[in-house]
Write a protein that holds these residues in place. Structure first.
Motif: not given
Length: 105
Positions: A44-61
């Motif tokens: 668990e962590h935070t980002a100091a700014m807005p972020v966007m996540l995208q996966v190019s391969e695989g699967r993330l929870l």
């Protein structure tokens, strides 16, 4: 104008590791690529700014805001500033993190 070609090829999945590489850093935007072996976790962590996540391969929870979401290719997740979240690789995966610096310069 800045451009980066063939993003998935710029990081490789390493056994029992998480690898990251910044591939673009411009005014207001930074793009970091991640490669996760199966079972790797960003606690668990935070980002100091807005972020966007995208996966190019695989699967993330992705766990955030009291919910679990599976991130797969073709799906995007957006987090507002300082939203606590975790990332866990369900299988070997590659992810692009886009960080939006909204602070005035």
């Amino acid at each position: 104008m800045s451009e980066v070609e063939d993003l998935p090829s710029l990081v490789s999945i390493q056994p029992e590791a998480t690898v990251s590489r910044t591939v673009l850093s411009e005014d207001g935007l930074r793009i970091v690529l991640f490669a996760f072996d199966k079972g790797q976790v960003l606690t668990e962590h935070t980002a100091a700014m807005p972020v966007m996540l995208q996966v190019s391969e695989g699967r993330l929870l992705i766990t955030a805001d009291g919910r679990d979401t599976e991130l797969v290719p073709g799906k995007v997740i957006y987090f507002s500033t300082r939203l606590p979240h975790t990332v866990e690789a369900i299988e070997p995966s590659k992810m692009m993190l886009s960080m939006f610096d909204t602070r005035q310069h």
